[in-house]
Write a protein that holds these residues in place. Structure first.
Motif, PDB file in Angstrom:
ATOM      1  N   UNK A  51      20.260 -12.059 -35.015  1.00 58.55           N
ATOM      2  CA  UNK A  51      21.432 -12.223 -36.090  1.00 58.55           C
ATOM      3  C   UNK A  51      20.470 -11.864 -37.427  1.00 58.55           C
ATOM      4  N   UNK A  52      19.346 -12.387 -37.716  1.00 59.17           N
ATOM      5  CA  UNK A  52      18.573 -12.332 -38.922  1.00 59.17           C
ATOM      6  C   UNK A  52      18.144 -10.729 -38.846  1.00 59.17           C
ATOM      7  N   UNK A  53      17.452 -10.108 -37.611  1.00 60.39           N
ATOM      8  CA  UNK A  53      17.185  -8.827 -37.842  1.00 60.39           C
ATOM      9  C   UNK A  53      18.281  -7.984 -38.083  1.00 60.39           C
ATOM     10  N   UNK A  54      19.636  -8.141 -37.704  1.00 61.74           N
ATOM     11  CA  UNK A  54      20.526  -7.402 -38.208  1.00 61.74           C
ATOM     12  C   UNK A  54      21.095  -7.331 -39.528  1.00 61.74           C
ATOM     13  N   UNK A  55      20.972  -8.585 -40.083  1.00 56.25           N
ATOM     14  CA  UNK A  55      21.452  -8.842 -41.563  1.00 56.25           C
ATOM     15  C   UNK A  55      20.393  -8.608 -42.560  1.00 56.25           C
ATOM     16  N   UNK A  56      19.103  -8.721 -42.106  1.00 58.77           N
ATOM     17  CA  UNK A  56      17.975  -8.627 -42.974  1.00 58.77           C
ATOM     18  C   UNK A  56      17.527  -7.225 -42.942  1.00 58.77           C
ATOM     19  N   UNK A  57      17.067  -6.650 -41.566  1.00 62.05           N
ATOM     20  CA  UNK A  57      16.316  -5.569 -41.387  1.00 62.05           C
ATOM     21  C   UNK A  57      17.069  -4.306 -41.043  1.00 62.05           C
ATOM     22  N   UNK A  58      18.458  -4.775 -40.885  1.00 62.57           N
ATOM     23  CA  UNK A  58      19.321  -3.562 -40.078  1.00 62.57           C
ATOM     24  C   UNK A  58      19.263  -3.172 -38.840  1.00 62.57           C
ATOM     25  N   UNK A  59      18.589  -3.954 -38.114  1.00 58.40           N
ATOM     26  CA  UNK A  59      18.181  -3.660 -36.599  1.00 58.40           C
ATOM     27  C   UNK A  59      19.068  -4.421 -35.804  1.00 58.40           C
ATOM     28  N   UNK A  60      20.064  -3.911 -35.292  1.00 62.44           N
ATOM     29  CA  UNK A  60      21.092  -4.607 -34.240  1.00 62.44           C
ATOM     30  C   UNK A  60      21.006  -4.430 -32.848  1.00 62.44           C
ATOM     31  N   UNK A  61      19.803  -3.867 -32.666  1.00 63.70           N
ATOM     32  CA  UNK A  61      19.343  -3.895 -31.051  1.00 63.70           C
ATOM     33  C   UNK A  61      19.528  -4.913 -30.288  1.00 63.70           C
ATOM     34  N   UNK A  62      19.326  -6.279 -30.774  1.00 64.96           N
ATOM     35  CA  UNK A  62      19.435  -7.415 -30.402  1.00 64.96           C
ATOM     36  C   UNK A  62      20.725  -7.885 -30.045  1.00 64.96           C
ATOM     37  N   UNK A  63      21.745  -7.525 -30.788  1.00 65.12           N
ATOM     38  CA  UNK A  63      23.027  -7.888 -30.706  1.00 65.12           C
ATOM     39  C   UNK A  63      23.730  -7.156 -29.456  1.00 65.12           C
ATOM     40  N   UNK A  64      24.166  -7.745 -28.659  1.00 65.35           N
ATOM     41  CA  UNK A  64      24.482  -7.337 -27.306  1.00 65.35           C
ATOM     42  C   UNK A  64      26.342  -7.149 -27.545  1.00 65.35           C
ATOM     43  N   UNK A  65      26.909  -6.397 -26.755  1.00 66.95           N
ATOM     44  CA  UNK A  65      27.968  -6.086 -26.846  1.00 66.95           C
ATOM     45  C   UNK A  65      29.283  -7.371 -26.699  1.00 66.95           C
ATOM     46  N   UNK A  66      28.738  -8.197 -26.160  1.00 66.39           N
ATOM     47  CA  UNK A  66      29.522  -9.520 -26.110  1.00 66.39           C
ATOM     48  C   UNK A  66      29.596 -10.190 -27.125  1.00 66.39           C
ATOM     49  N   UNK A  67      28.295 -10.191 -27.939  1.00 66.08           N
ATOM     50  CA  UNK A  67      28.315 -11.072 -29.097  1.00 66.08           C
ATOM     51  C   UNK A  67      28.970 -10.173 -30.174  1.00 66.08           C
ATOM     52  N   UNK A  68      28.860  -8.913 -30.140  1.00 59.74           N
ATOM     53  CA  UNK A  68      29.535  -8.037 -31.335  1.00 59.74           C
ATOM     54  C   UNK A  68      31.148  -8.238 -31.076  1.00 59.74           C
ATOM     55  N   UNK A  69      31.523  -8.394 -30.032  1.00 56.34           N
ATOM     56  CA  UNK A  69      33.028  -8.616 -29.752  1.00 56.34           C
ATOM     57  C   UNK A  69      33.508  -9.783 -30.323  1.00 56.34           C
ATOM     58  N   UNK A  70      32.602 -10.907 -30.194  1.00 57.22           N
ATOM     59  CA  UNK A  70      32.835 -12.160 -30.818  1.00 57.22           C
ATOM     60  C   UNK A  70      32.911 -12.170 -32.402  1.00 57.22           C
TER      61      UNK A  70
END
Length: 149
Positions: A51-70
């Motif tokens: 989550x932190x990498x996604x919102x701070x570094x723009x790296x969404x590679x750690x967010x899997x499809x199930x988490x994104x769907x949630x």
């Protein structure tokens, strides 16, 4: 004039063939992203890193499809894209922390640099660069000693 984006997964998917050119902005943005990622790995619990990498570094590679769907089901998927809301939070924080800077022009110039650095660090995505550009235009009035309109 050719631009591309490639996604690869796994440590064996990429091999280094040459060093980047040190005078390019992308080189320094990449180094800054890597340094911040390393610091965040040392400071934060592993379960929060995607989550932190996604919102701070723009790296969404750690967010899997199930988490994104949630996130999408909850109506909060937009928070995962570094954009105007992130720039607004950063600008608000900078504005709160910088009133001690007496010179309005200096403060505005420093805010512009930090907002653009964040946009580059977050991967220079279109939404982040658009928001940084809008704040830059807004703050440039202070740099030019003009009233904001």
């Amino acid at each position: 004039g050719v631009h591309s984006a490639i996604r690869v997964y796994g440590a064996d998917a990429v091999s280094r063939t040459a060093s980047g050119r040190f005078w390019r902005i992308g080189h320094w943005a990449s180094r800054m992203r890597q340094a911040q990622a390393d610091s965040l790995r040392d400071l934060l619990p592993p379960e929060t890193l995607p989550f932190v990498f996604t919102i701070w570094l723009g790296d969404a590679s750690g967010i899997d499809d199930a988490a994104y769907r949630r996130y999408a089901a909850a109506g909060t998927a937009h928070i995962l894209a570094v954009s105007g809301i992130h720039m607004s939070i950063l600008y608000g924080t900078l504005a709160f922390l910088m009133p001690m800077t007496k010179r309005r022009r200096t403060r505005a110039a420093l805010q512009i640099v930090l907002l653009l650095a964040f946009a580059l660090t977050a991967g220079a995505r279109i939404s982040a660069m658009r928001a940084a550009t809008m704040f830059t235009i807004y703050l440039f009035a202070d740099v030019m000693n003009r009233e904001r309109d």
